[in-house]
Motif scaffolding. Structure first.
Motif: not given
Length: 226
Positions: A163-164, A166-168, A170
């Motif tokens: 994950w990126s 940003r995904e973390y 989110t």
């Protein structure tokens, strides 16, 4: 291979202590940031050798430290390494934590989150057991922006989610945790040889090693329970 079998083998071969040594370079900086007070209860997900709980208990005199791991061998080793009566270890599924609601003050997890089968479900469980205002400190070396870490999934016979940053953020928000902090912690202590000594067994170029450790290091995401 299952996570239990993979990490049972690691524990049997002594890799739990190796992980403790390599993770400590960046872990200690994040541990120092945790707002832990004397008498708090702390949960460590993917506890490995139990080093994080031992460090926190030594500094803060925890009321209770609970180390969870998917590997029985890891949990057995951690018990052998630990002398504090307030710290214990158990084997459990991170998606179904054997703890009551609002029962811990802080959660720590290093190099374990990307093995979660259902990340939001895991974070929802963390949210459930955290008391209001409690924190979740999640640290990972394997994440999208750190391109030199991507090859690790070829070395471990387990699914790993990439994950990126940003995904973390989110994922944390979807589970009901407010993201208070997200930053990268560089590893300033690992020795990086001079350029003439490359390639090594692990690295083709010095630039790649610098990128991995000094530039991207470890990603820390801190969530707070409302």
């Amino acid at each position: 291979m299952t996570a239990q079998r993979e990490f049972d083998q690691w524990a049997a071969s002594g890799r739990d202590r190796d992980m403790e040594e390599t993770h400590w370079n960046t872990a200690k900086h994040a541990l120092a940031m945790m707002p832990v007070e004397s008498g708090d209860a702390v949960l460590d997900l993917g506890t490995g050798s139990g080093y994080a709980l031992r460090a926190l208990d030594e500094i803060h005199a925890l009321d209770r430290g609970v180390g969870l791991d998917a590997s029985p061998e890891m949990a057995t080793n951690a018990r052998e390494y630990t002398r504090a009566d307030s710290v214990g270890y158990t084997v459990a599924d991170f998606h179904h934590l054997p703890l009551t609601d609002d029962s811990v003050d802080h959660v720590w997890s290093m190099e374990a989150f990307f093995f979660a089968h259902e990340p939001v479900e895991m974070l929802e469980e963390i949210r459930r057991v955290l008391r209001p205002g409690g924190t979740c400190f999640c640290l990972v070396n394997f994440y999208e922006e750190s391109e030199q870490s991507h090859r690790w999934c070829d070395r471990i016979d387990l699914p790993m989610y990439l994950w990126s940053q940003r995904e973390y953020r989110t994922l944390f928000r979807e589970a009901g945790l407010r993201v208070a902090v997200q930053e990268t912690i560089p590893d300033e202590e690992i020795d990086i040889p001079s350029g003439e000594q490359f390639p090594t067994d692990e690295w083709e170029t010095r630039e790649a090693m610098v990128d991995r450790y000094r530039t991207w290091g470890t990603l820390l995401t801190v969530g707070v329970a409302p």
